[in-house]
Write a protein that holds these residues in place. Sequence first.
Motif, short mmCIF file in Angstrom:
data_model
loop_
_atom_site.label_atom_id
_atom_site.label_comp_id
_atom_site.label_asym_id
_atom_site.label_seq_id
_atom_site.Cartn_x
_atom_site.Cartn_y
_atom_site.Cartn_z
N ALA A 172 -7.26 8.05 5.19
CA ALA A 172 -6.59 9.04 4.62
C ALA A 172 -6.98 10.61 5.16
O ALA A 172 -5.99 11.52 5.57
N LYS A 227 -1.40 4.14 -1.06
CA LYS A 227 -2.92 3.64 -1.85
C LYS A 227 -3.91 3.32 -1.23
O LYS A 227 -5.15 3.62 -1.61
N SER A 228 -3.82 3.04 0.16
CA SER A 228 -5.05 2.55 1.09
C SER A 228 -4.15 2.22 2.60
O SER A 228 -2.79 2.24 2.41
N THR A 267 0.75 -0.98 -0.01
CA THR A 267 -0.16 -0.01 -0.15
C THR A 267 0.69 1.30 0.03
O THR A 267 0.17 2.35 -0.35
N SER A 323 -9.36 11.47 -1.50
CA SER A 323 -8.72 11.16 -0.17
C SER A 323 -10.06 10.86 0.59
O SER A 323 -10.79 11.93 1.10
N ASN A 383 -6.85 8.20 -2.37
CA ASN A 383 -6.68 7.04 -1.27
C ASN A 383 -7.96 7.07 -0.45
O ASN A 383 -8.52 7.89 -0.12
N VAL A 391 -1.64 10.96 -0.19
CA VAL A 391 -2.87 10.47 -0.06
C VAL A 391 -4.03 10.44 -0.94
O VAL A 391 -5.30 10.50 -0.81
#
Length: 520
Positions: free
Chosen positions: A371, A276-277, A261, A367, A311, A308
């Motif tokens: 995030a 990414k997460s 991630t 986001s 995200n 982020v």
Amino acid sequence: MIVYRKWLAVACGLALSLAAACAPMRESKPGATAFSKIRATEVFAAGLSGIAEKYIDAVAIDDISFEGIRGLGALDPDLTVTREGGEVLLVSAGREVMRLKAPGADDVAGWANLTADISLAARQASPELKSADIEAVYEAFFDGVLSNLDIFSRYAGAEEAKKNRAKRDGFGGIGIRYRIKDGVPVVSDVLPKNPAAEAGIMKNDRITHVDGKPLKGLSRKAISNMIRGPTHTLVNLKVERKGASGPLTITMERAHIFLATVLETEKDGILILRLKSFNQDTARSIAKKLENARARLGDGLRGLVLDVRGNPGGLLKQSVKVADLLLTQGKIVSTQGRHAESIHNYEAGGHDLAFGLPVLVLVDGKSASAAEIVAAALQDRDRAVVIGTSSFGKGSVQTVIRLPNNGEITLTWSKLVAPSGYLLHGLGVRPAICTSGLKAGAEEAIRAVMANRSKTEEALTAWRKPEIRDEDARNKLRQSCPSQRRRKDLETEIARRLIDDQALYARALNLSAPTHEARH
């Protein structure tokens, strides 16, 4: 958690009392999808009890159960369910199929049992339902149950839930990504420090067999199921490699694999981590990358950028741990809900792994959730300058209820409160440096914000009023920095410019000074 034996005994008793009403129904024909009333009742009851106990607002069991039963119409539009007085009526194509006495308003076991009875009757009356998998019935019911709650509460069947758990918690595997080419998997990426890398698997290897079984023509799902398995078990791959004299046989032990991630880039002493997460490995991965950068660059490490943008969020506790990596004290986030276990105050108590260096957080309209927790915490604690557009505004927390069929309900059970006291839901995080509508020009963007700093400070002050609960008021505030998806390099260039000029960074950090009372 509900004690199943108690309500299951009640459910069986009700089944006996309804024998006359059920008498006209026939057993399923050979080959039809199996339907066990006891198992179905167990699944319905587990879901309903979990929702009643944990949803952020109180719900009426009879109302949500009735909506769930009506959801069967999604499988066959000829099916309708109505309430007449104290009875629930099932009709198929204008013909009455079943009429049952409605249970009490809060009777979970009774409504679960009634749902199973009506589902069984509907399968006898409807060819569509009779041929449908039981998972389709669960999905139709729980989609109906959750339809009037909120958009973030949802049901996932057993297969989808398995994938969700793998994303959150990891899975037993070997650490590769692949694409299907000419009917077989071709390795497109080998994750470092994982079994495949250590065993010598290489990019572009063609995997033809797993444990002696050919893969050609199999679906991606079937291939993944064969490669994955319990951790610490052996898997044998037959591989074709360009330049090799013949097929290679490679054996390795499966390990716990987390999807990556965090992506890292570094230039001129500026470490950029793109998140990414948030899964179970995110905070550990960030900590490791920060420690490695510090060891590699020493005093040459000049700043950190957390990107982020895009995200969608993930695990709450991971976002708290990420913020804690850069904070030494103070509140990170609070959660408020109806269930006792949904009420928390998360405090920082870690060590600043960036050692006081400038921190910039890049956000955009995608986001969300975890995030936003990180961005709000670092902004409110005066630890980072947030750059970008207003974030998504998903300020609710979901808990996961695992069901007896291995499906799961993701259920909203609390709201997020930023350290300065404002609700994130429907509002999001307001950047100190707004880039909405801008396409280029880092210098110009910074200059424009600094020239109108009073306007930014006023917006941030208004943003942090806890009593902003009116949707129109929140939307009006968000228009001060409209939410957009940002994919270009402008936000990164602004971050670099601020790191290059420490005085300018300090001025940008001071833009969020209206939150001073939250930090100290």
